[in-house]
Design a protein around this motif. Structure first.
Motif: not given
Lengths: 331, 331
Positions: A7-8, A11, A198
């Motif tokens: 994720d980022s 997030v 992912p």
């Protein structure tokens, strides 16, 4: 066992902050500072609402916009504090917190601590276990050489993993996911903090950058980084301070990450001149910060010398006068 | 104006489901079916808790595990229903819902509708605006040719965008993000549903796959897809049904996406033989589904013929007997 890549950063921060607030039911305060990366603050503002709208976000001010308000943060920690969360190295001034000290102080009041390592990881040694850190997030964008939108990471100390729940309970965190059961049953350990699949390609693409850092070793990277930031600060003192540049980063080496911000009343125009006329690419961070980042793996001392010389010329020769003070869309 | 590419399908579903429940305050039911992709159900289970723990998730059962329970879903919609959310094309049987019909039915009861398009997009024409769909998510992994972990997307109908709030309020959704203000102020329109920095590399890598689909045209893709799924079903009827294979997908072409599942009591062993001895790669979906996906852009009729012939031989010659019935980790 303690770090996953997914994720980022935003997030991941959302996941860990929500999980921390749920775990700390009964405590309703989140503490951070005004040096934190704004995206982190935005996430925390919504998280505080989602956690029941009875949560308060305390934004403690830096005394000078450069140094972290360490004593004030420590004094704010109380029995209502669920979470203390800070950027370990802050994005504008490059100030680096003493992670072990504030973590220990927070633990004394029963608060969890979440560090955003985006501007630290790959720039200086970070020993989360030694500091007994609870939670951390960070990007692979900067000193891990991943580039914009490269996968971010999250860390949960091993003994905490069992107690925390992922708010974004996707199939990658499911126990025996390929059974496709319809009842969510989180996998043991950290894996439950995965959500969707992912980004396989992006993950494989950051490996070469990580390999280079591992090969160099973080102590060597930190050593060169400090030599480089010290070198720039020396040049600033000699050439740039007399021209109106201010040092908007800590002078103390141990309080610095691997970037240095210089201020100037004509900061934005100088920034534009630096990029356009000298091909030196800093970031500009309002109101007046010309932020110079040093990636020790590939930034050379000669480049630093040339950057400082350019900053000198731009003011001495009035090169900045050729550029407008209208902010561009991306800085 | 209605679609952004970012994050994973699970994260996007989380964002939209949370936003929908907050918008529909006072209604406390979420309706889905047991054909939905499990990750979607897991996300909904946690979302129902996070939205205040007074939300109920109704999981409506398919009558046969193949077809969507359309009438039951319609009859369940009531004044308490905040959200109806379904996979448009379901992952096991490939059943495709009549999007316009159920959306209209839900709207009559004031419910919002969220479609997961992961197994539809790029496989058949999807006209969200014509069906007056509220919300949608999907991946670019499958028929958009992005591969595992490629960026996912979300859709919000234009007139709804102003009313919904992103629970993961990151800086990419901030108004004038490069001002780095410390108060979250969402950008107008859909952009506020961005969170962290999107994966720039992964996004650029899916463009060639999208270009090919655009060039072919979705009507042509759908035409070939139906010819191909019909062709396999014809071969099944002639060769495979007599050998104990069942058709676990709809016979009606308009109820089908672009994959067909065949069942067999020895499904898992047949699946392994198919991959290992014939280099035909299906998915296996418990309990007995051998799922064959047809990507019309590059799947040929000859490949379908060879796959069906292989399925025939594997049972006729007992090839499957060489393989164990232990499920592998990834199916």
């Amino acid at each position: 066992h303690e770090v996953i890549l997914a994720d980022s950063t935003s997030v991941n921060l959302f996941k860990l902050a929500m999980a921390a607030l749920q775990y700390q039911a009964g405590r309703n305060r989140i503490i951070t500072d005004d040096l934190n990366f704004p995206s982190d603050v935005y996430i925390l503002q919504r998280v505080a609402q989602l956690a029941g709208d009875t949560h308060l976000l305390s934004l403690i001010s830096s005394p000078d916009g450069i140094h972290g308000p360490v004593e004030q943060l420590r004094d704010q920690l109380d029995e209502q504090t669920a979470l203390l969360t800070l950027s370990h190295t802050v994005f504008k001034s490059g100030y680096t917190y003493d992670m072990a000290y504030l973590t220990a102080e927070a633990h004394q009041r029963g608060a969890l601590v979440l560090w955003d390592l985006s501007h630290s990881v790959g720039a200086l040694p970070v020993d989360l276990n030694a500091a007994h850190v609870d939670l951390a997030v960070g990007c692979s964008y900067k000193y891990l050489n991943g580039g914009p939108g490269a996968p971010a990471f999250l860390y949960i100390r091993e003994d905490l993993q069992e107690m925390l729940e992922n708010p974004i309970s996707g199939w990658m965190g499911q126990h025996k996911m390929f059974n496709f059961d319809l009842q969510y049953q989180p996998e043991a350990g950290l894996r439950k903090f995965l959500s969707g699949t992912p980004p396989v390609l992006s993950m494989s693409l950051i490996e070469p950058g990580l390999d280079l850092l591992m090969e160099a070793g973080m102590q060597a990277v930190r050593h060169k980084s400090l030599l480089q930031t010290n070198y720039l600060i020396g040049l600033w003192q000699e050439w740039l301070e007399p021209l109106g540049y201010t040092l908007n980063s800590p002078r103390q080496p141990e309080q610095r990450g691997s970037h240095v911000s210089l201020g100037h009343v004509e900061g934005l125009r100088i920034d534009k001149a630096l990029i356009d006329a000298y091909q030196v690419v800093p970031d500009f961070r309002a109101p007046d910060n010309i932020r110079l980042g040093f990636a020790p793996l590939y930034t050379t001392f000669e480049e630093i010398y040339r950057a400082a010389l350019a900053l000198k010329e731009i003011v001495e020769l009035g090169v900045y006068l050729n550029y407008s003070d209208q902010p561009p869309e991306v800085t």
